[in-house]
Design a protein around this motif. Structure first.
Motif, mmCIF file in Angstrom:
data_model
loop_
_atom_site.group_PDB
_atom_site.id
_atom_site.type_symbol
_atom_site.label_atom_id
_atom_site.label_comp_id
_atom_site.label_asym_id
_atom_site.label_seq_id
_atom_site.Cartn_x
_atom_site.Cartn_y
_atom_site.Cartn_z
ATOM 1 N N TYR A 209 0.834 -1.205 0.000
ATOM 2 C CA TYR A 209 0.000 0.000 0.000
ATOM 3 C C TYR A 209 0.871 1.257 0.000
ATOM 4 N N MET A 210 1.908 1.273 0.807
ATOM 5 C CA MET A 210 2.792 2.437 0.866
ATOM 6 C C MET A 210 3.478 2.678 -0.470
ATOM 7 N N LEU A 211 4.026 1.615 -1.069
ATOM 8 C CA LEU A 211 4.763 1.784 -2.320
ATOM 9 C C LEU A 211 3.838 2.146 -3.474
ATOM 10 N N ALA A 212 2.619 1.586 -3.494
ATOM 11 C CA ALA A 212 1.697 1.921 -4.578
ATOM 12 C C ALA A 212 1.352 3.405 -4.560
ATOM 13 N N ASN A 213 1.119 3.953 -3.386
ATOM 14 C CA ASN A 213 0.828 5.384 -3.300
ATOM 15 C C ASN A 213 2.043 6.228 -3.661
ATOM 16 N N TYR A 214 3.235 5.738 -3.332
ATOM 17 C CA TYR A 214 4.431 6.504 -3.685
ATOM 18 C C TYR A 214 4.680 6.461 -5.195
ATOM 19 N N PHE A 215 4.486 5.288 -5.816
ATOM 20 C CA PHE A 215 4.710 5.184 -7.254
ATOM 21 C C PHE A 215 3.772 6.093 -8.035
ATOM 22 N N ARG A 216 2.593 6.345 -7.498
ATOM 23 C CA ARG A 216 1.648 7.235 -8.183
ATOM 24 C C ARG A 216 2.115 8.684 -8.174
ATOM 25 N N THR A 217 3.029 9.042 -7.268
ATOM 26 C CA THR A 217 3.561 10.409 -7.259
ATOM 27 C C THR A 217 4.681 10.597 -8.272
ATOM 28 N N ILE A 218 5.208 9.501 -8.827
ATOM 29 C CA ILE A 218 6.262 9.591 -9.846
ATOM 30 C C ILE A 218 5.599 9.866 -11.189
ATOM 31 N N PRO A 219 6.042 10.876 -11.938
ATOM 32 C CA PRO A 219 5.407 11.183 -13.228
ATOM 33 C C PRO A 219 5.487 10.001 -14.189
ATOM 34 N N ASP A 220 4.348 9.678 -14.764
ATOM 35 C CA ASP A 220 4.282 8.557 -15.697
ATOM 36 C C ASP A 220 5.037 8.856 -16.988
ATOM 37 N N GLU A 221 5.220 10.134 -17.325
ATOM 38 C CA GLU A 221 5.890 10.486 -18.580
ATOM 39 C C GLU A 221 7.334 10.014 -18.602
ATOM 40 N N ILE A 222 7.988 9.993 -17.424
ATOM 41 C CA ILE A 222 9.375 9.535 -17.373
ATOM 42 C C ILE A 222 9.473 8.071 -17.770
ATOM 43 N N GLU A 223 8.573 7.258 -17.264
ATOM 44 C CA GLU A 223 8.591 5.840 -17.596
ATOM 45 C C GLU A 223 8.185 5.610 -19.047
ATOM 46 N N GLN A 224 7.227 6.391 -19.541
ATOM 47 C CA GLN A 224 6.838 6.254 -20.940
ATOM 48 C C GLN A 224 7.997 6.589 -21.870
ATOM 49 N N ALA A 225 8.792 7.589 -21.502
ATOM 50 C CA ALA A 225 9.961 7.924 -22.319
ATOM 51 C C ALA A 225 10.969 6.779 -22.330
ATOM 52 N N ALA A 226 11.160 6.127 -21.179
ATOM 53 C CA ALA A 226 12.073 4.984 -21.118
ATOM 54 C C ALA A 226 11.548 3.820 -21.957
ATOM 55 N N LEU A 227 10.227 3.600 -21.968
ATOM 56 C CA LEU A 227 9.654 2.539 -22.798
ATOM 57 C C LEU A 227 9.834 2.841 -24.279
ATOM 58 N N ILE A 228 9.698 4.111 -24.655
ATOM 59 C CA ILE A 228 9.905 4.492 -26.048
ATOM 60 C C ILE A 228 11.351 4.282 -26.456
ATOM 61 N N ASP A 229 12.279 4.491 -25.528
ATOM 62 C CA ASP A 229 13.701 4.296 -25.827
ATOM 63 C C ASP A 229 14.096 2.824 -25.889
ATOM 64 N N GLY A 230 13.171 1.922 -25.611
ATOM 65 C CA GLY A 230 13.458 0.509 -25.775
ATOM 66 C C GLY A 230 13.570 -0.283 -24.493
ATOM 67 N N CYS A 231 13.321 0.332 -23.346
ATOM 68 C CA CYS A 231 13.395 -0.406 -22.082
ATOM 69 C C CYS A 231 12.173 -1.308 -21.915
ATOM 70 N N THR A 232 12.394 -2.455 -21.329
ATOM 71 C CA THR A 232 11.276 -3.312 -20.953
ATOM 72 C C THR A 232 10.678 -2.807 -19.644
ATOM 73 N N ARG A 233 9.577 -3.449 -19.234
ATOM 74 C CA ARG A 233 8.963 -3.053 -17.974
ATOM 75 C C ARG A 233 9.916 -3.253 -16.801
ATOM 76 N N LEU A 234 10.608 -4.394 -16.776
ATOM 77 C CA LEU A 234 11.574 -4.621 -15.703
ATOM 78 C C LEU A 234 12.730 -3.635 -15.788
ATOM 79 N N GLY A 235 13.120 -3.282 -17.015
ATOM 80 C CA GLY A 235 14.173 -2.287 -17.174
ATOM 81 C C GLY A 235 13.754 -0.929 -16.662
#
Length: 330
Positions: A209-235
């Motif tokens: 519960y604590m980590l899920a609420n914290y992950f929601r404060t991280i901007p999703d655009e940063i992760e989307q940019a990493a996915l566009i650059d070729g990173c997998t979900r685990l990456g």
């Protein structure tokens, strides 16, 4: 003349104090006194009592400051000899690789062999913290980032376990593990990995519960940019999310470590062999001895408290940020 001067100085001091003592300052001073008497003083009493003699502990008049620093209580818990150090290293090897278990022949009549209990607590608390961080991080990321039906209900329902006291859950949990042990061939009692499993059942819901609420404060655009650059979900989790979530991960690790380090009830039920006792069970055994020595109990309590305090003070800045962000529902 001197008496009048003294009375005048006292009156001037009282008048000066009355002028400076406003209501906010009065309540602040009162709160500070309550804090010292309810939190700091019990810890001081525990540490100072570990250096007292049995006569000072049993006396009618309380001894607030020991006359001398006596290490007798700590020497009853540990043996400073090289033989005892080698014996403890053998116990570490026994826990890690399943080697041979040997006993230490203490040179004193009363020897608690507390070093073994410290090692047992470490072998329970550290894996509990690591496994809880890994599992809760993956589960919290799935809840915070992936879209699937019923994820909000899942996140809220996992906290239902905290509506029930631990003593109510221990009986069905013990029965379930006993049934599974018949198929797996693993003993439930006197088994530290089984105890780790029970601690994970207690700590994973809040950690997730604590980590899920914290992950929601991280901007999703940063992760989307990493996915566009070729990173997998685990990456993305390894290269982007984890570095940004260090405060929350540290908070979860310390929280689960403290739960496993201080837990008493489940260890009391699952551990019967004194060679397998964790520190809370050993302290309880010393306290319930036919001839209890409270200075030894205080020394063992001090040894048990110091690692958590050092860990908390060293990682305080991560705790403040992780708990404040993780406590806000996204």
């Amino acid at each position: 003349m001197n008496t009048n001067d003294t009375n005048s100085e006292k009156a001037n001091f009282i008048d000066h104090l009355a002028r400076r003592m406003t209501w906010p300052r009065f309540f602040f001073a009162l709160g500070l006194i309550v804090f010292w008497t309810t939190i700091i003083f019990p810890f001081y009493w525990m540490v100072s009592s570990s250096f007292k003699t049995g006569e000072q502990m049993a006396g009618r008049a309380p001894v607030f400051v020991p006359t001398e620093l006596r290490w007798d209580a700590y020497l009853e818990l540990f043996d400073p000899s090289p033989e005892y150090t080698r014996y403890l290293w053998n116990h570490v090897w026994y826990r890690l690789l399943g080697g041979y278990n040997i006993q230490f022949d203490a040179p004193r009549e009363r020897f608690q062999d507390f070093g073994v209990n410290v090692i047992n607590s470490l072998f329970v608390a550290v894996p509990t913290a690591l496994i809880a961080v890994i599992l809760s991080m993956l589960g919290a990321y799935a809840v915070a980032r992936l879209n699937f039906r019923g994820k909000d209900f899942l996140l809220n329902s996992i906290l239902i376990i905290y509506l029930f006291p631990g003593i109510l859950l221990i009986i069905p949990l013990f029965a379930m593990l006993s049934q599974l042990s018949q198929y797996v061939g693993v003993e439930v009692q006197d088994n530290l990995p089984v105890l780790i499993f029970t601690y994970l059942a207690q700590t994973l819901p809040v950690a997730l519960y604590m980590l899920a609420n914290y992950f929601r404060t991280i901007p999703d655009e940063i992760e989307q940019a990493a996915l566009i650059d070729g990173c997998t979900r685990l990456g993305v989790i390894w290269r982007v999310t984890m570095p940004l979530a260090v405060p929350a991960l540290v908070s979860v690790a310390i929280y689960t470590f403290m739960i496993a380090w201080n837990e008493f009830l489940y260890a009391l039920v699952f551990l019967n062999d004194r060679f397998m006792f964790t520190m809370p069970i050993k302290i309880n055994a010393i306290f319930n001895d036919p001839s209890p020595r409270m200075e030894v109990v205080m020394a063992a309590s001090t040894v048990m408290s110091l690692p958590v305090m050092v860990l908390f003070l060293a990682l305080e800045r991560f705790l403040a940020e992780g708990l404040s962000a993780g406590g806000v529902k996204g």
